[in-house]
Design a protein around this motif. Sequence first.
Motif, PDB file in Angstrom:
ATOM      1  N   ASP A 178       0.855  -1.186   0.000  1.00 48.72           N
ATOM      2  CA  ASP A 178       0.000   0.000   0.000  1.00 48.72           C
ATOM      3  C   ASP A 178       0.895   1.240   0.000  1.00 48.72           C
ATOM      4  OD1 ASP A 178       0.899   0.480   2.618  1.00 48.72           O
ATOM      5  OD2 ASP A 178      -0.981  -0.116   3.560  1.00 48.72           O
ATOM      6  N   PRO A 179       0.337   2.452   0.024  1.00 45.08           N
ATOM      7  CA  PRO A 179       1.167   3.662  -0.007  1.00 45.08           C
ATOM      8  C   PRO A 179       2.134   3.797   1.183  1.00 45.08           C
ATOM      9  CG  PRO A 179      -1.063   4.204  -0.636  1.00 45.08           C
ATOM     10  CD  PRO A 179      -1.079   2.776  -0.148  1.00 45.08           C
ATOM     11  N   MET A 180       1.900   3.024   2.258  1.00 46.02           N
ATOM     12  CA  MET A 180       2.811   3.069   3.408  1.00 46.02           C
ATOM     13  C   MET A 180       3.952   2.060   3.265  1.00 46.02           C
ATOM     14  SD  MET A 180      -0.060   3.667   6.370  1.00 46.02           S
ATOM     15  CE  MET A 180       1.114   3.438   7.678  1.00 46.02           C
ATOM     16  N   GLU A 181       3.998   1.391   2.095  1.00 44.24           N
ATOM     17  CA  GLU A 181       5.041   0.420   1.752  1.00 44.24           C
ATOM     18  C   GLU A 181       5.026  -0.826   2.638  1.00 44.24           C
ATOM     19  OE1 GLU A 181       8.844   2.302   1.249  1.00 44.24           O
ATOM     20  OE2 GLU A 181       8.012   3.823  -0.084  1.00 44.24           O
ATOM     21  N   ILE A 182       3.828  -1.202   3.066  1.00 40.57           N
ATOM     22  CA  ILE A 182       3.623  -2.475   3.748  1.00 40.57           C
ATOM     23  C   ILE A 182       2.528  -3.220   2.994  1.00 40.57           C
ATOM     24  CG2 ILE A 182       4.375  -1.636   6.002  1.00 40.57           C
ATOM     25  CD1 ILE A 182       1.435  -1.345   6.801  1.00 40.57           C
ATOM     26  N   MET A 183       2.421  -4.518   3.236  1.00 40.60           N
ATOM     27  CA  MET A 183       1.415  -5.289   2.506  1.00 40.60           C
ATOM     28  C   MET A 183       0.028  -4.733   2.817  1.00 40.60           C
ATOM     29  SD  MET A 183       0.412  -9.327   2.345  1.00 40.60           S
ATOM     30  CE  MET A 183       1.912  -9.852   1.575  1.00 40.60           C
ATOM     31  N   TRP A 184      -0.726  -4.435   1.751  1.00 44.24           N
ATOM     32  CA  TRP A 184      -2.084  -3.932   1.882  1.00 44.24           C
ATOM     33  C   TRP A 184      -2.922  -4.978   2.613  1.00 44.24           C
ATOM     34  CZ3 TRP A 184      -6.612  -5.408  -1.134  1.00 44.24           C
ATOM     35  CH2 TRP A 184      -7.727  -4.601  -0.856  1.00 44.24           C
ATOM     36  N   HIS A 185      -3.729  -4.535   3.562  1.00 45.20           N
ATOM     37  CA  HIS A 185      -4.472  -5.443   4.440  1.00 45.20           C
ATOM     38  C   HIS A 185      -5.358  -6.432   3.686  1.00 45.20           C
ATOM     39  CE1 HIS A 185      -7.398  -2.197   3.821  1.00 45.20           C
ATOM     40  NE2 HIS A 185      -8.317  -3.110   4.075  1.00 45.20           N
ATOM     41  N   GLY A 186      -5.923  -6.039   2.574  1.00 43.96           N
ATOM     42  CA  GLY A 186      -6.798  -6.933   1.817  1.00 43.96           C
ATOM     43  C   GLY A 186      -6.082  -8.122   1.196  1.00 43.96           C
ATOM     44  N   ASN A 187      -4.773  -8.009   0.982  1.00 47.41           N
ATOM     45  CA  ASN A 187      -4.025  -9.117   0.381  1.00 47.41           C
ATOM     46  C   ASN A 187      -3.897 -10.322   1.305  1.00 47.41           C
ATOM     47  OD1 ASN A 187      -3.591  -8.074  -2.179  1.00 47.41           O
ATOM     48  ND2 ASN A 187      -1.833  -6.895  -1.501  1.00 47.41           N
ATOM     49  N   TYR A 188      -4.072 -10.127   2.594  1.00 43.68           N
ATOM     50  CA  TYR A 188      -3.997 -11.259   3.516  1.00 43.68           C
ATOM     51  C   TYR A 188      -5.115 -12.254   3.258  1.00 43.68           C
ATOM     52  CZ  TYR A 188      -0.342  -8.817   6.020  1.00 43.68           C
ATOM     53  OH  TYR A 188       0.835  -8.203   6.342  1.00 43.68           O
ATOM     54  N   ALA A 207       2.160  -7.438  12.946  1.00 43.12           N
ATOM     55  CA  ALA A 207       3.313  -6.678  12.455  1.00 43.12           C
ATOM     56  C   ALA A 207       3.236  -6.661  10.929  1.00 43.12           C
ATOM     57  CB  ALA A 207       4.616  -7.306  12.920  1.00 43.12           C
ATOM     58  N   PRO A 208       3.779  -5.624  10.294  1.00 42.69           N
ATOM     59  CA  PRO A 208       3.638  -5.516   8.835  1.00 42.69           C
ATOM     60  C   PRO A 208       4.559  -6.459   8.067  1.00 42.69           C
ATOM     61  CG  PRO A 208       4.913  -3.676   9.675  1.00 42.69           C
ATOM     62  CD  PRO A 208       4.442  -4.444  10.876  1.00 42.69           C
ATOM     63  N   ALA A 209       4.039  -6.933   6.939  1.00 44.25           N
ATOM     64  CA  ALA A 209       4.868  -7.637   5.961  1.00 44.25           C
ATOM     65  C   ALA A 209       5.372  -6.575   4.988  1.00 44.25           C
ATOM     66  CB  ALA A 209       4.059  -8.694   5.231  1.00 44.25           C
ATOM     67  N   ARG A 210       6.660  -6.624   4.684  1.00 43.34           N
ATOM     68  CA  ARG A 210       7.287  -5.599   3.854  1.00 43.34           C
ATOM     69  C   ARG A 210       7.847  -6.202   2.564  1.00 43.34           C
ATOM     70  NH1 ARG A 210       7.433  -1.053   6.685  1.00 43.34           N
ATOM     71  NH2 ARG A 210       7.283  -1.169   8.935  1.00 43.34           N
ATOM     72  N   PHE A 211       8.112  -5.334   1.611  1.00 45.00           N
ATOM     73  CA  PHE A 211       8.625  -5.749   0.304  1.00 45.00           C
ATOM     74  C   PHE A 211       9.813  -6.702   0.452  1.00 45.00           C
ATOM     75  CE2 PHE A 211      11.638  -5.186  -3.195  1.00 45.00           C
ATOM     76  CZ  PHE A 211      10.849  -5.654  -4.237  1.00 45.00           C
ATOM     77  N   ASP A 242       7.106 -14.417   9.312  1.00 54.05           N
ATOM     78  CA  ASP A 242       8.323 -14.054   8.586  1.00 54.05           C
ATOM     79  C   ASP A 242       9.238 -15.271   8.651  1.00 54.05           C
ATOM     80  OD1 ASP A 242      10.823 -13.130   7.762  1.00 54.05           O
ATOM     81  OD2 ASP A 242      10.761 -11.330   9.002  1.00 54.05           O
ATOM     82  N   ILE A 243       9.587 -15.829   7.521  1.00 56.23           N
ATOM     83  CA  ILE A 243      10.401 -17.043   7.508  1.00 56.23           C
ATOM     84  C   ILE A 243      11.771 -16.797   8.138  1.00 56.23           C
ATOM     85  CG2 ILE A 243      11.603 -18.693   5.991  1.00 56.23           C
ATOM     86  CD1 ILE A 243       9.130 -18.560   4.148  1.00 56.23           C
ATOM     87  N   ALA A 244      12.367 -15.645   7.894  1.00 57.03           N
ATOM     88  CA  ALA A 244      13.719 -15.360   8.399  1.00 57.03           C
ATOM     89  C   ALA A 244      13.769 -15.258   9.913  1.00 57.03           C
ATOM     90  CB  ALA A 244      14.259 -14.073   7.772  1.00 57.03           C
ATOM     91  N   THR A 245      12.791 -14.587  10.510  1.00 53.32           N
ATOM     92  CA  THR A 245      12.846 -14.336  11.955  1.00 53.32           C
ATOM     93  C   THR A 245      11.891 -15.205  12.758  1.00 53.32           C
ATOM     94  OG1 THR A 245      11.139 -12.631  11.921  1.00 53.32           O
ATOM     95  CG2 THR A 245      13.435 -11.925  11.515  1.00 53.32           C
ATOM     96  N   LYS A 246      10.982 -15.879  12.078  1.00 48.92           N
ATOM     97  CA  LYS A 246       9.929 -16.682  12.712  1.00 48.92           C
ATOM     98  C   LYS A 246       8.905 -15.828  13.453  1.00 48.92           C
ATOM     99  CE  LYS A 246      12.116 -20.604  11.717  1.00 48.92           C
ATOM    100  NZ  LYS A 246      12.842 -20.275  10.522  1.00 48.92           N
ATOM    101  N   ALA A 247       8.954 -14.519  13.272  1.00 50.02           N
ATOM    102  CA  ALA A 247       8.014 -13.613  13.938  1.00 50.02           C
ATOM    103  C   ALA A 247       6.625 -13.739  13.313  1.00 50.02           C
ATOM    104  CB  ALA A 247       8.495 -12.171  13.832  1.00 50.02           C
ATOM    105  N   ARG A 248       5.608 -13.768  14.169  1.00 51.68           N
ATOM    106  CA  ARG A 248       4.235 -13.811  13.674  1.00 51.68           C
ATOM    107  C   ARG A 248       3.855 -12.422  13.192  1.00 51.68           C
ATOM    108  NH1 ARG A 248      -0.451 -16.111  17.283  1.00 51.68           N
ATOM    109  NH2 ARG A 248       0.353 -14.495  18.678  1.00 51.68           N
ATOM    110  N   LEU A 249       3.324 -12.351  11.986  1.00 51.12           N
ATOM    111  CA  LEU A 249       2.917 -11.089  11.386  1.00 51.12           C
ATOM    112  C   LEU A 249       1.410 -10.876  11.459  1.00 51.12           C
ATOM    113  CD1 LEU A 249       5.148 -11.281   8.193  1.00 51.12           C
ATOM    114  CD2 LEU A 249       5.678 -10.153  10.371  1.00 51.12           C
TER     115      LEU A 249
END
Length: 139
Positions: A16-26, A66-70, A95-102
């Motif tokens: 989205d314009p804030m450079e995080i995954m747009w909520h509807g894509n989930y 937490a946000p998913a980022r590019f 997040d596969i790298a950190t195992k953090a729940r998004l």
Amino acid sequence: MISASIETRVQFYDLDPMEIMWHGNYVKLFEEARCALLDKLEYNYPQMREDGFGWPVVDLRVKYVAPARFGMRIRVTATLREYLNRMVIDYQVVDIATKARLTKGQTTMVCVAADTGVMQFETPATFRCKVEEQSDQAA
């Protein structure tokens, strides 16, 4: 219960314009993970249709943690929580790298007769048997 996962990378067109995954894509990601789960059960949309039933989503819940980022690699896991009288599926996005729940979520689906649209108050025997077979294999 029974789970299946998909893995993907957050693309530029997901943002989205804030450079995080747009909520509807989930919701799209939940659907992809749900299809992986239904494939594992050998009861995806074509098999439902052959069985004479549809399973519309009647409730959707999403909790953004937490946000998913590019460029982030993410795993989306769908877990069948309930299957008698309705289908309840829980979702986790990590997040596969950190195992953090998004993100986490849940859908509730009800069974309807494909020809009439009338809600069924009992899980079709075919689906119940598929779930129980998969559960037995996992045990």
